[in-house]
Design a protein around this motif. Sequence first.
Motif, PDB file in Angstrom:
ATOM      1  N   ALA A 250     -22.666 -10.001  85.942  1.00  0.00           N
ATOM      2  CA  ALA A 250     -23.737 -10.917  85.792  1.00  0.00           C
ATOM      3  C   ALA A 250     -24.721 -10.991  86.843  1.00  0.00           C
ATOM      4  CB  ALA A 250     -23.129 -12.489  85.608  1.00  0.00           C
ATOM      5  N   ILE A 251     -24.384 -10.600  88.015  1.00  0.00           N
ATOM      6  CA  ILE A 251     -25.028 -10.498  89.142  1.00  0.00           C
ATOM      7  C   ILE A 251     -26.205  -9.213  88.830  1.00  0.00           C
ATOM      8  CG2 ILE A 251     -25.396  -9.673  91.504  1.00  0.00           C
ATOM      9  CD1 ILE A 251     -22.997 -11.483  92.161  1.00  0.00           C
ATOM     10  N   LEU A 252     -25.430  -8.134  88.242  1.00  0.00           N
ATOM     11  CA  LEU A 252     -26.251  -6.901  88.402  1.00  0.00           C
ATOM     12  C   LEU A 252     -27.346  -7.319  87.179  1.00  0.00           C
ATOM     13  CD1 LEU A 252     -27.016  -3.983  88.255  1.00  0.00           C
ATOM     14  CD2 LEU A 252     -25.066  -3.414  86.879  1.00  0.00           C
ATOM     15  N   LYS A 253     -26.994  -7.862  86.005  1.00  0.00           N
ATOM     16  CA  LYS A 253     -28.048  -8.374  85.057  1.00  0.00           C
ATOM     17  C   LYS A 253     -28.999  -9.318  85.676  1.00  0.00           C
ATOM     18  CE  LYS A 253     -24.522  -8.319  81.267  1.00  0.00           C
ATOM     19  NZ  LYS A 253     -23.789  -9.292  80.447  1.00  0.00           N
ATOM     20  N   GLU A 254     -28.842 -10.179  86.566  1.00  0.00           N
ATOM     21  CA  GLU A 254     -29.779 -11.294  87.188  1.00  0.00           C
ATOM     22  C   GLU A 254     -30.653 -10.375  88.008  1.00  0.00           C
ATOM     23  OE1 GLU A 254     -31.323 -15.285  87.566  1.00  0.00           O
ATOM     24  OE2 GLU A 254     -30.753 -13.539  86.064  1.00  0.00           O
ATOM     25  N   VAL A 255     -30.182  -9.396  88.792  1.00  0.00           N
ATOM     26  CA  VAL A 255     -30.881  -8.604  89.589  1.00  0.00           C
ATOM     27  C   VAL A 255     -31.918  -7.940  88.891  1.00  0.00           C
ATOM     28  CG1 VAL A 255     -31.104  -6.700  91.029  1.00  0.00           C
ATOM     29  CG2 VAL A 255     -29.197  -8.380  91.435  1.00  0.00           C
ATOM     30  N   LEU A 256     -31.506  -7.292  87.625  1.00  0.00           N
ATOM     31  CA  LEU A 256     -32.599  -6.574  86.682  1.00  0.00           C
ATOM     32  C   LEU A 256     -33.607  -7.429  86.075  1.00  0.00           C
ATOM     33  CD1 LEU A 256     -29.916  -4.193  84.957  1.00  0.00           C
ATOM     34  CD2 LEU A 256     -31.709  -3.425  86.430  1.00  0.00           C
ATOM     35  N   ARG A 257     -33.211  -8.615  86.082  1.00  0.00           N
ATOM     36  CA  ARG A 257     -33.873  -9.688  85.498  1.00  0.00           C
ATOM     37  C   ARG A 257     -35.042 -10.236  86.499  1.00  0.00           C
ATOM     38  NH1 ARG A 257     -35.682 -14.626  85.005  1.00  0.00           N
ATOM     39  NH2 ARG A 257     -34.160 -15.149  86.828  1.00  0.00           N
ATOM     40  N   TRP A 258     -34.509 -10.787  87.381  1.00  0.00           N
ATOM     41  CA  TRP A 258     -35.230 -11.394  88.569  1.00  0.00           C
ATOM     42  C   TRP A 258     -36.138 -10.573  89.174  1.00  0.00           C
ATOM     43  CZ3 TRP A 258     -34.169 -11.657  94.130  1.00  0.00           C
ATOM     44  CH2 TRP A 258     -34.921 -12.714  94.604  1.00  0.00           C
ATOM     45  N   ALA A 259     -35.416  -9.365  89.462  1.00  0.00           N
ATOM     46  CA  ALA A 259     -36.489  -8.525  90.404  1.00  0.00           C
ATOM     47  C   ALA A 259     -36.529  -7.052  89.826  1.00  0.00           C
ATOM     48  CB  ALA A 259     -35.549  -8.105  91.692  1.00  0.00           C
ATOM     49  N   THR A 260     -37.327  -7.144  88.303  1.00  0.00           N
ATOM     50  CA  THR A 260     -37.459  -6.142  87.590  1.00  0.00           C
ATOM     51  C   THR A 260     -38.007  -4.789  88.312  1.00  0.00           C
ATOM     52  OG1 THR A 260     -38.369  -7.994  86.131  1.00  0.00           O
ATOM     53  CG2 THR A 260     -38.493  -5.715  85.384  1.00  0.00           C
ATOM     54  N   PRO A 261     -37.222  -3.680  88.197  1.00  0.00           N
ATOM     55  CA  PRO A 261     -37.739  -2.724  88.999  1.00  0.00           C
ATOM     56  C   PRO A 261     -38.547  -2.034  88.456  1.00  0.00           C
ATOM     57  CG  PRO A 261     -35.408  -2.154  87.729  1.00  0.00           C
ATOM     58  CD  PRO A 261     -36.041  -3.702  87.452  1.00  0.00           C
ATOM     59  N   ALA A 262     -38.824  -1.975  87.207  1.00  0.00           N
ATOM     60  CA  ALA A 262     -40.049  -1.154  86.494  1.00  0.00           C
ATOM     61  C   ALA A 262     -41.012  -2.089  85.782  1.00  0.00           C
ATOM     62  CB  ALA A 262     -39.635  -0.066  85.807  1.00  0.00           C
ATOM     63  N   PRO A 263     -41.669  -2.793  86.355  1.00  0.00           N
ATOM     64  CA  PRO A 263     -42.386  -4.264  85.806  1.00  0.00           C
ATOM     65  C   PRO A 263     -43.190  -3.835  84.315  1.00  0.00           C
ATOM     66  CG  PRO A 263     -42.869  -4.169  88.090  1.00  0.00           C
ATOM     67  CD  PRO A 263     -42.245  -2.753  87.825  1.00  0.00           C
ATOM     68  N   PHE A 264     -43.664  -2.434  84.303  1.00  0.00           N
ATOM     69  CA  PHE A 264     -44.578  -2.178  83.247  1.00  0.00           C
ATOM     70  C   PHE A 264     -43.901  -0.881  82.369  1.00  0.00           C
ATOM     71  CE2 PHE A 264     -47.717  -4.589  85.409  1.00  0.00           C
ATOM     72  CZ  PHE A 264     -48.076  -5.303  84.848  1.00  0.00           C
ATOM     73  N   GLY A 265     -42.609  -0.714  83.004  1.00  0.00           N
ATOM     74  CA  GLY A 265     -41.849   0.583  82.038  1.00  0.00           C
ATOM     75  C   GLY A 265     -42.835   1.925  82.321  1.00  0.00           C
ATOM     76  N   LEU A 266     -42.802   2.751  81.212  1.00  0.00           N
ATOM     77  CA  LEU A 266     -43.662   3.671  81.071  1.00  0.00           C
ATOM     78  C   LEU A 266     -44.696   3.567  80.047  1.00  0.00           C
ATOM     79  CD1 LEU A 266     -40.970   6.746  80.774  1.00  0.00           C
ATOM     80  CD2 LEU A 266     -42.528   6.230  82.689  1.00  0.00           C
ATOM     81  N   PRO A 267     -45.948   4.051  80.040  1.00  0.00           N
ATOM     82  CA  PRO A 267     -46.772   3.961  79.023  1.00  0.00           C
ATOM     83  C   PRO A 267     -46.251   4.346  77.752  1.00  0.00           C
ATOM     84  CG  PRO A 267     -47.651   4.996  81.311  1.00  0.00           C
ATOM     85  CD  PRO A 267     -46.284   4.958  81.191  1.00  0.00           C
ATOM     86  N   HIS A 268     -46.838   3.935  76.926  1.00  0.00           N
ATOM     87  CA  HIS A 268     -46.327   4.350  75.317  1.00  0.00           C
ATOM     88  C   HIS A 268     -47.772   4.539  74.667  1.00  0.00           C
ATOM     89  CE1 HIS A 268     -41.817   3.469  74.957  1.00  0.00           C
ATOM     90  NE2 HIS A 268     -42.250   3.031  76.111  1.00  0.00           N
ATOM     91  N   SER A 269     -47.739   5.227  73.389  1.00  0.00           N
ATOM     92  CA  SER A 269     -48.971   5.539  72.925  1.00  0.00           C
ATOM     93  C   SER A 269     -48.864   5.196  71.338  1.00  0.00           C
ATOM     94  CB  SER A 269     -49.321   6.742  72.984  1.00  0.00           C
ATOM     95  OG  SER A 269     -50.545   7.228  72.212  1.00  0.00           O
ATOM     96  N   THR A 270     -49.613   4.658  70.680  1.00  0.00           N
ATOM     97  CA  THR A 270     -49.605   4.185  69.260  1.00  0.00           C
ATOM     98  C   THR A 270     -49.581   5.688  68.514  1.00  0.00           C
ATOM     99  OG1 THR A 270     -51.824   3.717  69.063  1.00  0.00           O
ATOM    100  CG2 THR A 270     -50.077   1.906  69.323  1.00  0.00           C
ATOM    101  N   SER A 271     -48.834   5.892  67.435  1.00  0.00           N
ATOM    102  CA  SER A 271     -48.923   7.407  66.747  1.00  0.00           C
ATOM    103  C   SER A 271     -49.799   7.268  65.548  1.00  0.00           C
ATOM    104  CB  SER A 271     -47.588   7.769  66.305  1.00  0.00           C
ATOM    105  OG  SER A 271     -47.054   6.480  65.599  1.00  0.00           O
TER     106      SER A 271
END
Length: 402
Positions: A250-271
């Motif tokens: 549960a701590i691992l999940k909360e770290v991923l949520r609370w301190a989001t490591p990649a706030p915007f992920g990767l750019p995607h593109s509409t096909s």
Amino acid sequence: MAGVLMEREKSMFSISYNDRLKTYRRFMHQSFNPIAAQMFWEVEEQEARILVENILESPEGLFQHLRRNAAAVIMKIAYGYPVTSNDDHFVAIAEEGIKIASLASAPGKWLVNSFPILRFLPEWFPGAGFKTKAREWGRILYEQSLEPHEWAKEQLRAGTAIPSFTSALLQSSDGTFVDAEEEDKILWCSGALYFAGADTSVSVVKSFLFAMMMYPAIQRQAQEEVDAFFASENRIPTLRDQDAFPFVGAILKEVLRWATPAPFGLPHSTSQADSYKGYYIPGKTSIMPNIWAMMHDESVYSDPFSFDPTRFIGENPQTDPRDYAFGFGRRICPGQHLAENSIWIQMVLVLLTMTITKATDTDGKIIEPEVAFTTGLVSHVQPFKYQIVPRKTAASSLMLTR
């Protein structure tokens, strides 16, 4: 900037949806699906032990030890290369590559991303210095992927290669090497592992340590869970024991949520053209998913700015952040299971062997750190002062004497 101008269109992070991307995904899936990822457990456990020993031996170098650990895990898995020190050559070039990739991919930083026609300006034109920078950065990143790839090839030819992602793909069961086109795909695919894995896992573990320091009651509860396992099993936890640690999970999940490591992920593109809540989105439009906002949406996570692992425990757990933290669709992180395993074993062994507390000044007054994070493709908790206190338990003594 980070794709066309840097000649990184073959990169897993920039490539269009085509047959090459499908090959990348196949390579990654066959090596890093939940079952296949287990073959790397020994490497992750061994490097986690080395990390803990290094932190206890020289706690002032905590952040350097985290960097070394991440590079060591990825280099061994991707290329079979053993990292032996914090100043290893491949640790250094990974650091440089991460900085370049972060600058090149920073949202809003490059005007050419908003006005692509600027890419046709000649390099000598006033204001077109970004083209020179892109050419140089692209060369550096390619060479940084090529160097460990060539090292792995030499090890294969010499018969001394440690089994790895690269070696398994380069050479068939009858000992023949793949053709040049296939090798190029392997090079770019391994390079994605190399650059992606060396920074995101550091961000998560660093945030975990910061959270344990800021929330000592949660740290104690997690230590009690780890200690109870050792008292019952009389052995050090391994990655096979993850189900026995619901609170650590549960701590691992909360770290991923609370301190989001990649706030915007990767750019995607509409096909193709699309619409969303009344907004028209043309085809070939760049889309930046605001993962940070999703993780801090109070309609999904109650009191979203508090660090509370119990939100994922009980009869009505809140939404698992792992559904978003590792991205979406065809570009969801293929190394998710690898990363989670490496982070989890580091967390458990740290909890077993040490306590992290807030630092004090020369007058003995506690230094209250600021809760703040860097911006960029990968977000890190801002540097903070801390104290590492070794735990005098039978479990920590057993682990450190092996």
